[in-house]
Design an enzyme around this catalytic site. Structure first.
Site, mmCIF file in Angstrom:
data_model
loop_
_atom_site.group_PDB
_atom_site.id
_atom_site.type_symbol
_atom_site.label_atom_id
_atom_site.label_comp_id
_atom_site.label_asym_id
_atom_site.label_seq_id
_atom_site.Cartn_x
_atom_site.Cartn_y
_atom_site.Cartn_z
ATOM 1 N N HIS A 6 -3.304 -10.767 -13.090
ATOM 2 C CA HIS A 6 -4.177 -11.700 -12.375
ATOM 3 C C HIS A 6 -5.319 -10.934 -11.706
ATOM 4 O O HIS A 6 -5.129 -9.847 -11.159
ATOM 5 C CB HIS A 6 -3.375 -12.455 -11.312
ATOM 6 C CG HIS A 6 -4.150 -13.567 -10.687
ATOM 7 N ND1 HIS A 6 -4.271 -14.808 -11.291
ATOM 8 C CD2 HIS A 6 -4.855 -13.642 -9.536
ATOM 9 C CE1 HIS A 6 -5.015 -15.589 -10.536
ATOM 10 N NE2 HIS A 6 -5.377 -14.908 -9.461
ATOM 11 N N SER A 65 -9.405 -18.011 -11.173
ATOM 12 C CA SER A 65 -8.319 -18.307 -10.251
ATOM 13 C C SER A 65 -8.594 -19.613 -9.504
ATOM 14 O O SER A 65 -8.745 -20.663 -10.137
ATOM 15 C CB SER A 65 -8.107 -17.119 -9.307
ATOM 16 O OG SER A 65 -6.911 -17.240 -8.596
ATOM 17 N N ASP A 77 0.664 -12.325 -15.611
ATOM 18 C CA ASP A 77 0.192 -13.086 -14.459
ATOM 19 C C ASP A 77 1.152 -14.238 -14.212
ATOM 20 O O ASP A 77 1.541 -14.945 -15.157
ATOM 21 C CB ASP A 77 -1.221 -13.605 -14.753
ATOM 22 C CG ASP A 77 -1.817 -14.457 -13.644
ATOM 23 O OD1 ASP A 77 -1.247 -14.504 -12.532
ATOM 24 O OD2 ASP A 77 -2.870 -15.074 -13.894
#
Length: 336
Positions: free
Chosen positions: A302, A174, A272
């Site tokens: 995610h 991320s 995601d």
């Protein structure tokens, strides 16, 4: 540049059919939290961070038994940073090291919230994983986290394995993947040696929420919402001095010149909001002549690396990471 073709699914029933079976209970808990109005952007930041850390503990019931954990400090930009070393015990001296930059939108996260994915990654790849607690926004905005990551990288490059040719890997999930790309761009800009390869998991590569999957997954039923991503980016950038644009290549690598980067594993999660920008980033890197292995994890959301202790399907992604690492080791041996 052509946008990857993808249908827009308008109902939860349609999108829920995509979700991997092991993640279904996680989705149910996310929706229950949403119904309880636990949106972190509505809470005092200290409380939101405590809730984030508590959630990660729920997702981390156990750690692999074949990894040793050592806590220490590495020099940061202004002060020492808490760090952790995760070493697979079965391999003896590891073949390589990896500087891992945790996710959390530049605002949340720590070496403790991400201890499980780092430990499982060490066990699966045979790498020695070094994680750091870089400074978080909004208290310390861009580029502090990137500067701390660079400082840790330089420390690791100086004090790592005996063979100076064997530069470490870099990786992250991320916002951590975003920082890993920024680190490589900064190293390249001054002609410094680059990592031997990078492992990038569901990274933040764009500067806005314009991707097509924000229309499908952006409400927050699948962990990360479009509004939360915009809020995190705002906290990361709004106090920067001098001011920085959201299109700055160090903030949004989709706007960067990617030529000369080392081999990349770009792993994206199908369910995601960031999936499309991950695919676009991989495409752009390939067009720039970078060796890219792009992997799409079907049915994943995610942050799924955080669920490695409770979602069996996450091991498929861990295996993809291990295969990529082993391919890089074989390539290096062929050069000897």
């Amino acid at each position: 540049m052509r946008h990857p073709s993808r249908p827009v699914l308008d109902t939860s029933a349609e999108t829920d059919r995509l979700v991997a079976p092991g993640i279904v209970p996680v989705i149910e808990s996310i929706r229950a939290a949403n119904r309880s109005t636990m949106d972190p952007s509505t809470l005092p930041l200290a409380e939101a961070r405590l809730r984030y850390a508590a959630l990660q503990r729920e997702w981390r019931p156990t750690l692999p038994s074949d990894v040793t954990i050592e806590r220490f400090f590495v020099p940061g930009e202004l002060s020492d940073l808490s760090a952790v070393r995760l070493l697979p015990v079965s391999t003896g001296q590891p073949a390589a090291q990896l500087l891992y930059l945790h996710g959390g939108g530049w605002v949340f996260g720590s070496i403790d919230t991400h201890l499980s994915p780092m430990a499982h990654l060490a066990a699966r790849t045979g790498l020695e994983i070094i994680g750091i607690d870089y400074r978080l926004a909004p208290e310390v905005p861009f580029p502090a986290a990137l500067n701390d990551s660079l400082a840790a990288w330089h420390w690791l490059s100086r004090t790592g394995l005996a063979d100076a040719r064997l530069l470490p890997f870099v990786g992250g999930d991320s916002a951590g993947a975003n920082l890993a790309v920024g680190l490589m761009l900064r190293l390249r800009s001054v002609g410094a040696p680059l990592p031997r390869a990078a492992l990038l998991f569901y990274g933040v590569y764009a500067g806005d929420e314009g991707g097509i999957l924000h229309r499908t997954f952006g409400k927050g039923d699948y962990e990360l919402s479009s509004s939360r991503m915009a809020w995190l980016r705002k906290l990361y950038l709004e106090r920067s001095a001098p001011a920085v644009e959201v299109s700055d290549p160090l903030v949004a690598p989709l706007h960067a010149d990617l030529r000369g980067l080392p081999p990349l594993l770009v792993l994206s999660a199908q369910c995601d909001v960031l999936c499309t920008e991950g695919e676009l980033f991989a495409q752009r890197a390939k067009e720039a002549g970078v060796a890219v292995q792009a992997v799409l994890q079907p049915g994943h959301v995610h942050g799924f690396f955080q669920m490695v202790g409770i979602v069996p399907e996450v091991m498929i992604a861990m295996d993809a990471a291990a295969a990529f690492v082993h391919s890089q080791r074989r390539a290096l041996r062929r050069l000897d």
